[in-house]
Each structure stands twice: as structure tokens, then as C-alpha cells.
Write an enzyme that holds these catalytic residues in place. Structure first.
Site: not given
Lengths: 436, 471
Positions: B83, B158, B182
């Protein structure tokens, strides 16, 4: 009717610690006369993802100061974030202590001053430094982060002073203590000790409802002047029946008075909250007790100790102010406790021999080598011994009654005459031989 | 190379049997990214040269050292995406925000270093909601991420790009961050396995902070076995993170008949979509058939969890984003997107003097109540089984106009972050529209083995996790 006016003064003192590394990272904490931005890392630059790690020694140091000032040591303590924007504050917040400082409720007593309450002593990180410079014809504000994250102690007193003399006496004592504890150089000119005073003038027994902060003052002398002129200014305003504004003022040497820097119309909102990156600190009572037991002697205790070893009062007073020199002298004595400490102390103070010979062993070796300087001609030695024995007939008598330790006393008298010269072992032996 | 072996063990087997080289493996993934990611937008940066260089090095190592490399490097040849919150030295790291559009970190995060040292090959940085703010992948400043099962739907967030990249076979493992769900929620929306470890188990050093007391460094994989292997490497001491605890993981399941699984009543009430309820309860029934005891448990403060989360989290967000003040990272504060601005304002408000006691302090107290809820529940049961998201994946744009309804989508995931316990999201089946639905197991702190052992039993007997979207 003339009101009886009473000045009310409280202090905030910032003391930068002299730890090897910074408060929350491994960077060197030294920042004076170091090329800009060379002592930095992700943590003290506040880079994304960086996390603080508390410096254990810095915590220990503040506890020592708290103990030396008779504070209550809080066994549960934590760090908080204090938010404000300034270019020298890379994270947008300063890690400090808000709710649970390490030390609180201390008291400082002095013989001829009112006693002073130490409200709190807490630990925080220093900020970077702004440098305003013209580079290539362009006026620029540059940021040097070498100082960012250096461990900083903030000491806050109660509003317990009434004169600038009391303020100066207290601050000098604090400086002496932190130097003696070896936790800061407390050099005003290098910014490692920074002073702020809150001054107001009361017309009643109660505290006034305002205070004027005197900031950015870098010497005891200027602080005393600023306090005096501020008291005079406020007194005049009160006599004129005027209201005194809550504000921050600096000291202007040329004008010989204080000048307004910032009017505080409302309190700043720092949006404090507990620092989630650092777990709360829990201290054990045993640990704190251990620290207290091992606290170094107070400066005056140390001076007495040095004097008892023959060091002159004057040299002792100077050496006590410098932890490194004091340690050096202790080292010398621990290597050879028969050495003439008075001369060594004088050599340290007058000739900086501690700088010349970093290792006390080297100093002792060089003294032995150049023994001529310290040694006495045999004739001279005999002369002094005779004089001492004649001047102290009771000592000779005591010796014959079995009090052989009287030789130490005679040796002292001898050294006074010889100004520290002569090998103490040899002289003692000669006294022994003579008295037997 | 047509059919890939979709596990770390399988990849190692293939490499040992020389079915392909590490370089061929990396090229295979790179080709898939080139071909399919244009429409999915799961990568912000693809580190082609960096990955190929690492692959060649590993191929040489395999030749010179033989199969010993699989012991020296437990994640040898594991192609991994991070990420874009994980700092990677010399490789742009944006947090999917324009503010950091040009930020090239001077150092790598601890997790990146640990994984690279264990043999992982970094193939790229994945797209996400900017600063990890969001549950749909629509808040990225570099365009929304799409669900590979149906591009009209969101992939969750996310850690959207990380979930999409594992689901789409753009990599074998992807790292995400879980502050309020997330990792687990996008795992659930994309049909992959997602772990949120115990707070304090995996170092946060070098990962752009969202909310420091909640952030957990988790990962997304094709199966539970891989998740276990990755945690084995990422967990443990880090001299840079003061909150890390060196604890031996506990919770092994020796006999499933001795396991009691709790269904939190408060997670199955109003607002839970019927399809989700059916799939989650089917998973519970599966464990019951295996011999586990299923009981109802109370987590009475659940109804406050979202409120508490949306006070503590924005407070920490506002604080953590203060450093992007326009002085050091090239771009000014105007570059912040709406969601970040919303959270900065909310967080600054709840910390303001005069409001601190009413909001932040009160939220911190209710957080303690939530911890007590979980302590009481774990006195009775070994593990909790619950839905991850109240609904199956929703359509892009469906909730963007209403931030509050988006926040409410976090209702089943935020508690684990507030309490600090680990959660494992697992695929449980598909909705009528063919979109993945997941469930989660939640255990006591540092009892990740309980999650892995039960998860492996589930995946041995189901095939939801091995189904892949047709791209």
C-alpha cells in the site's frame, strides 16, 4: 491614598540537557557550532512514518533534578502532543508533558529569601532553529534541524518572588545544581538555559488577574534589569489608575526597558492530547529511591569535601561548577590518594592540566617525571620538619602517647609551609622517624 | 506459464521443480498488471526494473545455493505489493495524496525491510483512499480503484489496491494498513484473506501514520497459510516502535470440539444485509458441524463504537497530518482532498480546549468500556465470528455524497481497532450479483494462531478463497 504595592514574579526556566543523543532518536544532541542539518534523521525531521523512542538517560536526569529540588516524583507519567504551526517544528506538534509531568510540588529554601514553590518540572523536545539570511541577494528564512529533538527540561515556579535579587539568586542556584548534577552545561549564551519571568504588581494580598510575560532574555543581568523596569512600569501605570494589559514583552537593552512583543488577547489553543506513539511511563519506587540515594552531593557539600582534602576554597568553588573537572579531580584521587590534591586543583584551575592530559594517569606520570617542580631539596625539607615540630610540641607528645595519626596533622602543617611541595609519603616517614 | 500456483508453498514447490524462474514469475505478474490494471487502477507505481533486478539476483542465488535459499529466505520469490503508505527508500510514496505526489523517502519502513530481507520482491505500490481515509477506494487523489469482480462496484477501502492486486493475481501478497477495517473490509469485498494483527505486534515505523493508537500493519493473501507465513516475518521487536511487545503468539487450536465461538448479538441486528447475514451464519454453521460450540455473546457498547472511532481517529489524523504544512514536501495544504480536510477539522474541533472533555476524553472512556466488553466476552468464548461489512460491495458513487453513511459501513470493524485485538477476514461466498462476501474471526490479543488455525480448517473445506474474478 497610596496603596501598598507588591510585585509578584514567577519563573519558567528551560534547561537543555547535555545527553549524548536526542530525546526521541539516536542523533547526537550537540548542535552548537555544528554544520546545519547534519545531526538529523527521519525522527527529528518529523518525516512521514517516523516514531519517537524516549531517551532513558534524559528521563533519569529530570528525575535527579526533581529529587534535588525536593519534588514529588510521579510514578505514572506520560507524554502529550502540543500542537502549533511554526517552520522550526517539523511535526506540527511538540512532544511534551501536559497532564502528568515527571516532577511536581517541589520547594526551594534559601537562607535570606522567601521559599519558592517548584510547581512542576517536565520533559519535552527542543525545536529546530530559524536562520534569517541573505543568500544570493535573496532574503531567506532557513531552518536548521540540528536542535530539533534535543531533550529540554522546563521548570515552572510558583509566583513566589518579589524582587529581581531573589530571582537572580534562585536562578544561579538552579544553574549550579544542574551543572553539578551533570545534566546541562546551562550556558546562557549558547541557549542551553533560557529564562522567562511572569511579572505583575498586586495591590492586595491576592494575585492580580493579569500577568506580563518577559521572554527571550539571555542573561541573568538583563533579566534582573527587565524585571526591575517592568515592576517600575507597572507601578507607574497603577498609580495613574490605568489597566495593565496581559502581554508578552522583551527586554531592549538600548532603551533600558521592556517592549511589547505580543498582546495575548486569548489563550492559545494547543489541542493537547496523550502521545499515542509513546506508552505511559511507570516508575518503581525502588528505582526512584535508588536514584535519590545515588544523587551526587550538593555543590556546597562537595566544596567542603574538597577543602577537607586540602584543596583551597577558591579552587574548589571553581572546580565544583564544572562536572568534568570535578570528576577529573576525583579520578586523580582514586588513582593515588596520597597525591597533593591542592597543587593538582590549582594546576587544573590555573594551567588547565585536565585539558592537556585527558587521562589523569598521564598527568600523574608527568608530575612524577618532572618531580623537580614538586619535590624539595633535602635541606629545605629538614628545615620545615624542624619548624613544624617546634611549633607543635603537643603533637609530638600525643605521638608518644600512641596517637600516631597525629602525623597527618603535622603533614598538613608541613604542606602549608612548603606550599604543597614535597612527597607526602617521604615527609610522613621522616616525621615518624623523628618522633619514634 | 498458464496456471499459477496461488500460494507461497506452491510457488516454492514450482521454483524447486524449476517450472519457472523467479524472473519468469515476476515477468508473469508484470504482464498481468500491464494488461489488466488499466481498468482497475490498483497500482500507483509499478517497480518493474527494481523487481526484475531482485528477481535476477534471486535466480543466481538459487543456482549458487540450491534449495537452502528456501530456508534462509522464508518468503523467497514472493512477489509483493505495498500500500502506498509504506515508505520505500528511493521509491515514490504518496499515501495516494497529491500532497506527497513527489515524495521520495530517504528510508524504508521496518515491515518493508523485514519482508525484503526474507525474500519478498517488491513489485509496486498500491492505490488506496488518500491517507487511508475511506472504505471504498474512491478517495484516492489518483482516481478510484475498481472491484475486479465487477468494475461498477467499489473494492472496499482503504487498502483497495492491495486487495485488488491479490484478487487479480498482480502479486502473491500485498501489505495494507487497518485503522478501522481497512484491510478486512476490502479483503471481504474482493474475496481474499485479510489480517489485522494485534496492535503492538507489527511495527508501524516508516508507514505514513493515520491514527497512531489504531493503525495496524496487516496483509492480504490468497489464503490463511500465506497470511500466517507473512506475519511470521513482519511481527516482533523493532527498536524504532515503542509500542511493540515481544510476545509469543498463542491460541493454537488442538481440538476444534473444545472451541467455543461467540456470535456478538449486536453485530447481527438492524442494518445487516440479509445476504451477508446468511453467508456469515453459514460460516458459523460450518464450524458447528466441525464440532465447535456456537454461543451468543453481548458486546453492549457496540452501538457507541463508530462514534468513539470518529472522535479518536480524526483527532489523531489531524495531529498526524500537521506536518504536511506546505514547507517541506513541495506541495501546499491546498492539495489536501475533501475527506482529509473534513477529518482535520473534525479532529481539531474535538481536541479544542473546552471541547476536549466532552469529546476526546469521553470517547477515551467509552473505549475503555469497549475493552471491558471484549474482556468479558473472551472470558466465555475463544473467538468471535462476525460480519465484516453490513452490506456486500456497493456501487461506485453510491455513498460519496453522504460521508456519514460511508462512516457507518465501518460499524463491525472499528471495535477491533479500538480494543487492539486481531481480526482475520475470510471469503464466505458470493452475493446474488456475484460479488464476494466475507466474514471475520476476532480473537484475544496475540492469539493470532486461533484465527489461522480456524481459518485453515475453513479453507480446507471450502473453495470460496480459491475462486478468482474473470478480468
Amino acid at each position: 491614598m497610596k496603596t501598598k504595592l507588591r510585585p509578584v514574579i514567577g519563573l519558567e526556566v528551560h534547561i537543555e540537557q547535555n545527553t549524548k543523543t536526542k530525546m526521541f532518536c539516536g542523533c547526537p544532541a550537540i548542535h552548537y557550532a555544528v554544520p546545519a542539518n547534519t545531526h538529523t534523521c527521519p525522527v527529528c525531521l518529523g518525516l512521514p512514518g517516523a516514531l519517537p523512542k524516549a531517551n532513558k538517560l534524559a528521563v533519569e536526569n529530570i528525575l535527579k533534578l526533581g529529587l534535588a529540588l525536593g519534588c514529588k516524583i510521579n510514578l505514572y507519567s506520560k507524554f502529550d502532543r502540543k500542537h502549533y504551526f511554526y517552520p522550526d517544528l517539523p511535526k506540527g506538534y511538540q512532544i511534551t508533558q501536559y497532564e502528568a509531568p515527571f516532577c511536581s510540588a517541589g520547594r526551594w529554601e534559601a537562607p535570606d529569601s522567601p521559599s519558592v514553590n517548584i510547581t512542576r518540572i517536565h520533559l519535552e523536545e527542543d525545536t529546530g532553529k530559524l536562520i534569517h539570511k541573505t543568500v544570493g541577494g535573496q532574503k531567506l528564512s532557513l531552518v536548521d534541524f540540528n536542535r530539533s529533538g534535543v531533550p529540554l527540561i522546563e521548570l515552572v515556579t510558583g509566583p513566589d518572588f518579589e524582587t529581581s535579587e531573589q530571582v537572580t539568586a534562585f536562578l544561579k542556584e538552579i544553574r549550579k545544581i544542574v551543572r553539578h548534577l551533570g545534566i546541562s552545561t546551562a550556558d546562557m549564551d549558547k541557549g542551553s538555559m533560557r529564562l522567562e519571568a511572569n511579572v505583575s504588581v498586586s495591590t492586595t494580598k491576592k494575585l492580580p488577574d493579569y500577568k506580563v510575560e518577559l521572554k527571550n532574555i539571555n542573561s541573568f543581568k538583563f533579566l534582573a534589569k527587565a524585571v526591575d523596569s517592568e515592576i517600575a512600569r507597572q507601578t507607574k501605570l497603577i498609580h495613574e489608575g490605568k489597566r495593565i494589559a496581559q502581554e508578552t514583552r522583551g527586554f531592549d537593552e538600548a532603551a533600558g526597558g521592556t517592549l511589547s512583543q505580543r498582546t495575548k488577547e486569548e489563550a492559545k489553543d494547543y489541542r493537547y492530547f496523550p502521545e499515542p506513539d509513546l506508552p505511559p511511563i511507570r516508575l518503581s519506587q525502588e528505582y526512584v529511591t535508588g536514584l535519590k540515594t545515588n544523587l551526587p552531593k550538593s555543590p556546597s557539600e562537595t566544596i567542603h569535601e574538597l577543602a577537607s582534602w586540602g584543596v583551597s576554597w577558591q579552587a574548589a568553588t571553581i572546580i565544583v561548577k564544572d562536572r568534568a573537572r570535578l570528576n577529573y579531580l576525583y579520578d586523580v584521587r582514586s588513582i593515588d590518594n596520597s597525591v597533593d590534591l591542592k597543587s593538582i586543583a590549582n594546576l587544573i584551575v590555573n594551567k588547565n592540566v585536565d585539558k592537556k592530559y585527558k587521562d589523569p594517569n598521564d598527568l600523574l606520570a608527568s608530575i612524577v617525571k618532572s618531580a623537580g617542580n614538586l619535590s624539595l631539596e633535602a635541606k629545605q625539607m629538614t628545615k620545615f620538619i624542624n619548624e613544624v615540630l617546634i611549633e607543635n610540641p603537643k603533637a609530638a607528645e600525643d605521638f608518644r602517647l600512641g596517637k600516631t595519626n597525629v602525623v597527618g596533622f603535622l603533614l598538613g602543617k608541613f604542606m602549608q609551609k612548603s606550599a604543597g611541595r614535597g612527597d607526602p609519603k617521604e615527609v610522613s616517614k621522616r616525621f615518624f622517624d623523628r618522633l619514634k | 506459464m498458464n496456471k499459477l500456483n496461488l500460494s507461497i508453498a506452491g510457488t516454492h514447490k514450482d521454483l524447486k521443480e524449476k517450472k519457472y524462474s523467479v524472473t519468469e514469475l515476476v515477468k508473469y505478474y508484470l504482464a498481468r498488471i500491464a494488461k489488466y490494471d488499466k481498468n482497475l487502477n490498483s497500482f500507483l507505481t509499478v517497480t518493474t526494473d527494481y523487481a526484475l533486478k531482485a528477481a535476477r539476483k534471486q535466480d543466481n542465488l538459487l543456482v549458487s545455493q540450491g534449495e537452502g535459499v528456501f530456508e534462509d529466505f522464508p518468503l523467497f520469490g514472493v512477489v509483493t505489493a505495498f500500500k502506498d503508505l509504506y515508505l520505500t527508500e528511493g521509491i515514490r510514496t504518496t499515501a495516494a495524496s497529491r500532497v506527497l505526489e513527489n515524495f521520495i523517502p530517504q528510508y524504508s519502513s521496518t515491515v518493508v525491510k523485514k519482508l525484503e530481507n526474507a525474500g519478498c520482491i517488491l513489485i509496486g505500490k498500491t492505490n488506496c483512499d488518500a491517507w487511508a481515509h475511506g472504505a471504498s477506494g474512491e478517495n484516492s487523489d489518483f482516481g478510484p480503484i475498481k472491484n475486479p469482480w465487477n468494475k461498477d462496484f467499489v473494492p472496499g477501502g482503504s487498502s483497495s489496491g492491495s486487495a485488488v492486486s491479490v484478487a487479480s493475481d498482480f502479486c502473491l501478497v500485498a501489505l495494507g494498513t487497518d485503522t478501522g477495517g481497512s484491510v478486512r473490509q476490502p479483503a471481504s469485498f474482493c474475496g481474499v484473506t485479510g489480517l489485522k494483527p494485534t496492535y503492538g505486534l507489527v511495527s508501524r515505523f516508516g508507514v505514513v501514520a493515520m491514527a497512531s493508537s489504531l493503525d495496524c500493519m496487516g496483509h492480504l493473501t490468497n489464503n490463511v497459510g500465506d497470511s500466517r507465513r507473512v506475519l511470521e516475518v513482519t511481527k516482533g521487536q523493532d527498536q524504532f516502535d515503542s509500542n511493540i511487545q515481544s510476545v509469543k503468539l498463542a491460541g493454537e487450536v488442538r481440538d476444534i470440539k473444545k472451541i467455543t465461538i461467540g456470535l456478538p448479538k449486536d453485530y447481527f441486528g438492524q442494518g445487516l444485509d440479509n445476504q451477508v447475514r446468511t453467508k456469515v451464519l453459514a460460516a458459523a454453521r460450518f464450524f458447528e458441524k466441525q464440532g465447535a460450540k456456537i454461543v451468543d455473546v453481548d458486546l453492549p457498547h457496540t452501538k457507541y463504537a463508530t462514534s468513539v472511532y470518529y472522535i479518536i481517529q480524526p483527532a489523531e489524523v489531524a495531529s498526524n497530518l500537521g506536518r504536511y504544512d506546505g514547507i517541506r514536501y513541495g506541495l501546499s495544504r491546498d492539495s489536501f482532498g475533501d475527506e482529509a480536510k473534513r477529518r482535520i477539522m473534525l479532529g481539531s474541533y474535538v481536541l479544542s480546549s473546552g471541547y476536549y472533555d466532552r469529546y476526546y476524553l469521553k470517547a477515551a472512556r467509552v473505549r475503555t468500556k469497549l475493552i471491558e466488553d471484549f474482556d468479558k466476552a473472551f472470558a466465555k468464548v475463544d473467538v468471535l465470528l462476525a460480519p465484516v461489512s453490513p452490506t456486500p460491495p456497493f456501487k461506485l458513487g453510491e455513498k460519496t455524497a453522504d460521508p456519514l453513511s460511508m462512516y457507518l459501513a465501518d460499524v463491525y470493524t472499528v471495535s477491533a481497532n479500538l480494543v487492539g485485538v486481531p481480526g482475520l477476514a475470510l471469503p464466505a461466498g458470493f452475493s446474488d450479483q456475484g460479488l464476494p462476501i466475507g466474514f471475520q474471526l476476532i480473537s484475544q490479543k496475540f492469539h493470532e494462531n486461533m484465527l489461522f488455525d480456524l481459518g485453515e480448517i475453513f479453507q480446507r473445506n471450502t473453495d470460496y478463497h480459491s475462486q478468482k474474478p474473470k478480468l
